[in-house]
Design a protein around this motif. Sequence first.
Motif, mmCIF file in Angstrom:
data_model
loop_
_atom_site.group_PDB
_atom_site.id
_atom_site.type_symbol
_atom_site.label_atom_id
_atom_site.label_comp_id
_atom_site.label_asym_id
_atom_site.label_seq_id
_atom_site.Cartn_x
_atom_site.Cartn_y
_atom_site.Cartn_z
ATOM 1 N N GLU A 69 0.906 -0.837 -0.250
ATOM 2 C CA GLU A 69 0.244 -0.096 0.266
ATOM 3 C C GLU A 69 0.822 1.378 0.141
ATOM 4 O O GLU A 69 1.916 1.478 0.761
ATOM 5 N N VAL A 70 1.001 2.203 -1.166
ATOM 6 C CA VAL A 70 1.919 3.562 -1.093
ATOM 7 C C VAL A 70 0.025 4.438 -0.858
ATOM 8 O O VAL A 70 -0.656 4.591 -1.411
ATOM 9 N N ARG A 71 1.068 5.276 0.277
ATOM 10 C CA ARG A 71 0.117 6.379 0.757
ATOM 11 C C ARG A 71 0.694 7.910 0.723
ATOM 12 O O ARG A 71 1.792 7.959 1.311
ATOM 13 N N TRP A 72 0.283 9.103 -0.048
ATOM 14 C CA TRP A 72 0.771 10.331 -0.166
ATOM 15 C C TRP A 72 -0.125 10.504 0.980
ATOM 16 O O TRP A 72 -1.675 11.113 0.588
ATOM 17 N N TYR A 73 0.160 11.306 1.285
ATOM 18 C CA TYR A 73 -0.804 12.102 2.330
ATOM 19 C C TYR A 73 0.074 13.424 2.869
ATOM 20 O O TYR A 73 1.409 14.016 3.075
ATOM 21 N N ARG A 74 -0.613 14.324 3.277
ATOM 22 C CA ARG A 74 0.242 16.405 4.154
ATOM 23 C C ARG A 74 -0.138 15.508 5.100
ATOM 24 O O ARG A 74 0.844 15.245 5.885
ATOM 25 N N GLU A 76 -2.699 14.728 7.933
ATOM 26 C CA GLU A 76 -2.773 13.696 8.362
ATOM 27 C C GLU A 76 -2.908 12.885 7.284
ATOM 28 O O GLU A 76 -3.696 12.888 6.024
ATOM 29 N N PRO A 77 -2.427 10.960 7.607
ATOM 30 C CA PRO A 77 -2.712 10.191 6.738
ATOM 31 C C PRO A 77 -4.212 9.787 5.751
ATOM 32 O O PRO A 77 -4.583 9.102 4.681
ATOM 33 N N SER A 78 -5.569 10.300 6.670
ATOM 34 C CA SER A 78 -6.228 10.415 6.201
ATOM 35 C C SER A 78 -7.604 11.924 6.024
ATOM 36 O O SER A 78 -7.193 11.968 7.361
ATOM 37 N N GLN A 94 -9.513 10.272 -1.436
ATOM 38 C CA GLN A 94 -8.466 10.915 -1.984
ATOM 39 C C GLN A 94 -8.929 12.684 -1.503
ATOM 40 O O GLN A 94 -10.401 12.951 -1.199
ATOM 41 N N MET A 95 -8.095 14.053 -0.567
ATOM 42 C CA MET A 95 -8.470 14.959 -0.263
ATOM 43 C C MET A 95 -9.830 15.566 -1.519
ATOM 44 O O MET A 95 -8.824 15.430 -3.023
ATOM 45 N N HIS A 130 3.962 13.313 2.448
ATOM 46 C CA HIS A 130 4.223 12.025 3.124
ATOM 47 C C HIS A 130 4.578 11.118 2.035
ATOM 48 O O HIS A 130 3.346 10.975 1.755
ATOM 49 N N CYS A 131 5.493 10.097 2.308
ATOM 50 C CA CYS A 131 5.237 9.175 1.050
ATOM 51 C C CYS A 131 5.477 8.286 2.349
ATOM 52 O O CYS A 131 6.309 8.029 2.743
ATOM 53 N N LYS A 132 4.408 6.674 1.994
ATOM 54 C CA LYS A 132 4.789 5.767 3.503
ATOM 55 C C LYS A 132 4.440 4.297 2.428
ATOM 56 O O LYS A 132 2.958 4.381 1.821
ATOM 57 N N PHE A 133 4.842 3.390 2.636
ATOM 58 C CA PHE A 133 5.028 2.659 2.027
ATOM 59 C C PHE A 133 4.218 1.235 3.024
ATOM 60 O O PHE A 133 5.316 1.363 4.337
#
Length: 297
Positions: A69-74, A76-78, A94-95, A130-133
């Motif tokens: 799972e790859v999540r780009w966020y500012r 807050e994660p969601s 998505q925002m 933020h880039c989260k794997f």
Amino acid sequence: MANTQGRDIFPPSCSIIFLLLKLLSYSLSAKGKADFSVSGPGQPVLAMVGESVKLQCHLSLNISAEDMEVRWYRKEPSPAVHLRKKGRDMPEEQMWQYKGRTTFWTAGLAQDQAVLTIRNVTVFDNGTFHCKFKESTGSAEATLWLRVAGLGSEPRIQVRAGQDEGIRAECTSEGWYPEPQVEWRDFRGQTLPSTTNLTVSPTTGLFAVVSNVIVWDRDVGNLSCSISNPLLQKRMETKSHLPGQVPKNFPSMAWRAVVPVILIVVGLAAAVLWQEPPVFSGNVRGTGIGCSWKKRD
């Protein structure tokens, strides 16, 4: 009394229990930690207002991230800027500010990379991402910094007479980010004191500039207004010519130049009027009265 010297304080069963507790504690402390790390560019990424920008991060190990799972966020994660989960994009998470503006490069996952393109960059995209794997055993993430810049319109100078015979010049421009710097100079290159007012558009976040300067010496000739972007180290400049000082005896000087021309014109007109008319003869219709004009010899 029985002698217990030389015997183990803890029986074998207790030692086994203690060992199991140590292993359990280690497994709990390691839970959530990934076997990899994530890194991004070492410097901030620069983007221009209205253009597209690519944000990129990658895994420390040369492994495939297709099943992660790859999540780009500012902050807050969601909700996320962009979420890739179970092999597909998740627009429902998505925002709203990024709906229709992001594209995830799926081919990069096979090369341990996560590349996100953001289109039509705005001032409100400025800041951290933020880039989260994430996989089943744990997750890791990296932080990126996006710096947004806007190069405004060419300055416009309006010159008008001020009070007490001074000249007032106003320089205007819009579309700048971050806060621009304004500078006035005369034809000698010397800076002039000025008053500058900056306003921010609530819809675009861009700066508009209104800068004023009063010139008391009309002999300065030309003025220049330059506005610069400190992030881009670029500037826009416009020059304007100032009207010169009008001499106090200007009316008398003007009449001295105009009067001879007027006299010449009047003389030519009088000469034409005093010429005799050509010969004309005939009757006035309906009266029977005859008349004639004769030119003198």
